[in-house]
Write a protein that holds these residues in place. Structure first.
Motif, PDB file in Angstrom:
ATOM      1  N   PRO A 549       0.810  -1.232   0.000  1.00 27.78           N
ATOM      2  CA  PRO A 549       0.000   0.000   0.000  1.00 27.78           C
ATOM      3  C   PRO A 549       0.835   1.270   0.000  1.00 27.78           C
ATOM      4  O   PRO A 549       0.527   2.227  -0.725  1.00 27.78           O
ATOM      5  CB  PRO A 549      -0.833  -0.137   1.273  1.00 27.78           C
ATOM      6  N   ALA A 550       1.887   1.290   0.807  1.00 22.10           N
ATOM      7  CA  ALA A 550       2.712   2.499   0.873  1.00 22.10           C
ATOM      8  C   ALA A 550       3.394   2.767  -0.468  1.00 22.10           C
ATOM      9  O   ALA A 550       3.459   3.916  -0.934  1.00 22.10           O
ATOM     10  CB  ALA A 550       3.757   2.361   1.985  1.00 22.10           C
ATOM     11  N   GLU A 551       3.914   1.706  -1.097  1.00 22.48           N
ATOM     12  CA  GLU A 551       4.588   1.876  -2.393  1.00 22.48           C
ATOM     13  C   GLU A 551       3.594   2.348  -3.464  1.00 22.48           C
ATOM     14  O   GLU A 551       3.913   3.207  -4.293  1.00 22.48           O
ATOM     15  CB  GLU A 551       5.241   0.571  -2.833  1.00 22.48           C
ATOM     16  N   LEU A 552       2.373   1.787  -3.444  1.00 20.24           N
ATOM     17  CA  LEU A 552       1.379   2.177  -4.442  1.00 20.24           C
ATOM     18  C   LEU A 552       1.017   3.650  -4.293  1.00 20.24           C
ATOM     19  O   LEU A 552       0.857   4.370  -5.296  1.00 20.24           O
ATOM     20  CB  LEU A 552       0.128   1.306  -4.302  1.00 20.24           C
ATOM     21  N   LEU A 553       0.897   4.114  -3.058  1.00 24.04           N
ATOM     22  CA  LEU A 553       0.612   5.527  -2.842  1.00 24.04           C
ATOM     23  C   LEU A 553       1.777   6.387  -3.335  1.00 24.04           C
ATOM     24  O   LEU A 553       1.579   7.472  -3.903  1.00 24.04           O
ATOM     25  CB  LEU A 553       0.353   5.775  -1.356  1.00 24.04           C
TER      26      LEU A 553
END
Length: 644
Positions: A549-553
């Motif tokens: 999730p953090a990378e996608l954001l």
């Protein structure tokens, strides 16, 4: 995920439901490779026989017996090769025809009519020619010699002399050749029996009835069928009929089908159990589960096809092609009705019969039944079908004897060379035509089978390239699949090389093996809502090891997206239905792994490196250029570009 094999990355796929793949291309590679070994065996047999014919005949006349109590079967070594080992050759032929009938080109039954009738025409005219030349002579009994086509050598010659971009051409030849083989074996069984025994034939029929009964009960234990096959072989052998027919029948009775979802899920579960607890028992269970997911047809082809092509057929050639070629034989052959009948029947009768029948069927059916290839290709299939080596020799050894048999063997060898030369001339002439005429002559205008069940929709699908491009490449992919990552630069190179190609990405997240794939697909859809699908697509494939999730954001921020809108789209999972539609379409189209490519609706089998995909795209362009609507569009574009 790495491999010592440098080609693995261009052929591997991450399994979804598993992947059925007994592709025609693999079959052809085995056949054409085996053809080279057959040629070597023929040369060796001729050299051996002409250097020392006594040792040649002495070896193949050696008696070999199998005894069980008071019961025994005894044949010379040549007969064991011709009637024993060749049973496996015809088993492979039957398996391949059944595969084509169940899941290949012939799964559309209307496509079966013309190749079958062309095969019959390619047998009847040569038989008529042979009988006309041998009318009133005892050698007329050898009419069956000129019926069949040697599949291995014919495919080998086509690979050398023919075009390299038409699988339909090779598929058409394969169908015609196998139909020839089926009828030839039936003729061998009916017209050339030795001391027929009705009782033994009834026993053989009863055994085949048991095979059907066992298959009907769903028994998949191979040794049961092997035992029944051996029993049928012995019974047919005792009946006086050549038992090679048993191999053909057993092959035709063996179903081919794509792996079922349940079988593949069980195989996947068993493999996971083994991975968690690697014990010998779980290893055997996992291996059995993986094997049982494939159809018996594919398993048997994988087992026997290389042996048939590289060992059995060359051994048959070594045992039967050895004749003493001296002045006496050549003098007889020049005027021999047997030699002349065989050569003319194969070199002239085969192509004339196949072409005339194909034309007549198309004309009488109002082109409802027409060849899947162009007429130049039909001519090439006809000429290369004049290579009848294996089955021709097999029938000749049953139908003729003494000097007539030697004359027939010489005629078969001459016809094999002659048919190869004529085939080279046909395709050499085709190469001199303009590209459009060459494509029309080789590919024709027949519609190919469309494997992509959900057509491309420009309003819905994610697409790169011109909306009006005549060739469309569809990829079912998974952002966490390493093979999709390897395919991405190939796709980019393909689009750079071919300006008139459009590329479509469809989601197939394999969540059982790629835990972040679904989330990545939803991120791509969230970016797509803001017009940045392809930017997110590229970032996801470039960073397959960072899809949390953090990378996608972070990727959304890198693309300057509205982060609040991106978060809301992800939190509400607004892309789930869109992704599910792609998954359903993959299911309908029989997609079982990633990446899977479709080119103009036709599934692309084999490697997905730039060479393989470029060849497939070029073939698609050649087919499209033959369609009338393509030329109408081209004319419209030219007229629209002209100044007022």
């Amino acid at each position: 995920m790495t491999s010592d094999n440098p080609l693995r990355g261009w052929t591997s796929r991450t399994a979804w439901e598993g992947r059925f793949n007994a592709p025609l291309r693999a079959f052809l590679r085995t056949e054409t490779g085996g053809a080279r070994v057959v040629v070597v065996a023929v040369v060796a047999a001729l050299v051996w026989a002409n250097l020392d014919v006594s040792s040649y005949e002495s070896l193949w006349s050696t008696s070999l017996s199998v005894q069980l109590g008071d019961w025994a079967v005894s044949h010379d070594l040549r007969t064991w090769v011709n009637s024993g080992l060749m049973t496996f050759f015809f088993l492979v032929a039957g398996l391949e025809l059944r595969r084509e009938f169940d899941i290949g080109e012939l799964r559309e039954r209307r496509r079966l009519a013309l190749p079958m009738l062309a095969g019959f025409g390619g047998m009847l005219l040569p038989i008529g020619i042979y009988l006309a030349i041998n009318a009133g002579r005892p050698t007329a009994a050898g009419w069956g010699t000129v019926m069949a086509t040697d599949t291995a050598l014919a495919l080998g010659a086509l690979a050398v002399f023919g075009p390299r971009f038409s699988d339909r051409l090779r598929g058409f030849l394969l169908t015609v050749a196998v139909v020839d083989d089926v009828v030839a074996i039936a003729v061998l069984a009916i017209a050339y029996p030795k001391h027929p025994s009705p009782t033994a034939l009834l026993v053989a029929a009863a055994i085949f009835g048991v095979v059907l009964l066992v298959r009907g009960f769903g028994v998949r234990f191979g040794p049961v069928y092997a035992l029944l096959g051996v029993a049928a072989w012995v019974a047919v052998s005792e009946s006086g009929v050549d038992p090679v027919a048993v191999g053909l029948v057993m092959g035709l009775l063996t179903y081919a089908y794509a792996p079922g979802r349940g079988d593949l899920q069980r195989a996947s579960d068993q493999f996971r159990l083994f991975r968690e607890q690697p014990t010998p028992q779980l290893a055997r269970m996992a291996q059995a589960g993986l094997t049982s997911a494939l159809s018996p047809n594919e398993r048997l082809q994988t087992l026997y096809h290389p042996w048939a092509s590289y060992v059995i057929v060359p051994l048959f050639a070594l045992a039967n092609a050895g004749i003493v070629i001296d002045g006496e034989l050549l003098t007889r052959a020049v005027t021999s009705p047997v030699t002349l009948g065989v050569v003319v029947a194969y070199v002239v009768g085969k192509p004339a019969g196949i072409m005339a029948t194909s034309w007549l069927v198309g004309r009488l059916s109002g082109n409802r039944f027409r060849p899947p290839v162009g007429w130049l290709a039909v001519a090439g299939v006809g000429t290369v079908s004049g290579i009848g080596f294996t089955v021709a020799l097999l029938i000749a050894t049953h139908a003729l004897s003494g000097p007539a048999l030697d004359e027939a063997k010489l005629g078969i060898l001459v016809a094999t060379v002659g048919a190869s030369v004529v085939t080279w001339l046909v395709f050499r002439s085709a190469a001199r035509l303009s590209p459009t005429r060459r494509a029309r002559g080789l590919l024709g205008v027949a519609e190919g089978i469309v494997d992509l069940k959900l057509p491309v929709d420009p309003e819905r699908d994610h697409m790169r390239g011109s909306l009006d491009a005549p060739v469309t490449v569809v990829e079912y992919g998974d952002f966490e699949c390493p093979y999709c990552g390897q395919a991405e630069p190939v796709v980019r190179e393909l689009l750079a090389d071919f300006a008139n190609v459009r590329y479509v990405w469809r989601h197939l997240p394999l969540t059982d093996v790629h835990p972040h794939a679904q989330l990545a697909a939803e991120a791509a859809e969230a970016a797509g809502e803001q017009g940045a699908f392809w930017g997110m697509h590229d970032l996801l494939l470039a960073h397959q090891d960072a899809l949390g999730p953090a990378e996608l954001l972070g990727y959304a921020e890198q693309l300057d997206l509205d982060l609040d809108g991106f978060r809301e789209h992800m939190a509400k999972r607004m892309g789930v239905d869109r992704i599910a539609e792609d998954v359903d379409s993959a299911d309908l189209s029989g997609v079982t792994g990633t990446p899977t490519f479709f080119i103009n609706g036709r599934r692309h089998h084999g490697a997905y490196d730039i060479t393989a995909l470029s060849a497939a795209v070029k073939s698609a362009f050649a087919s499209v250029r033959l369609q009338p609507e393509y030329h109408s569009r081209e004319r419209g574009q030219r007229e629209g570009n002209q100044p007022n």
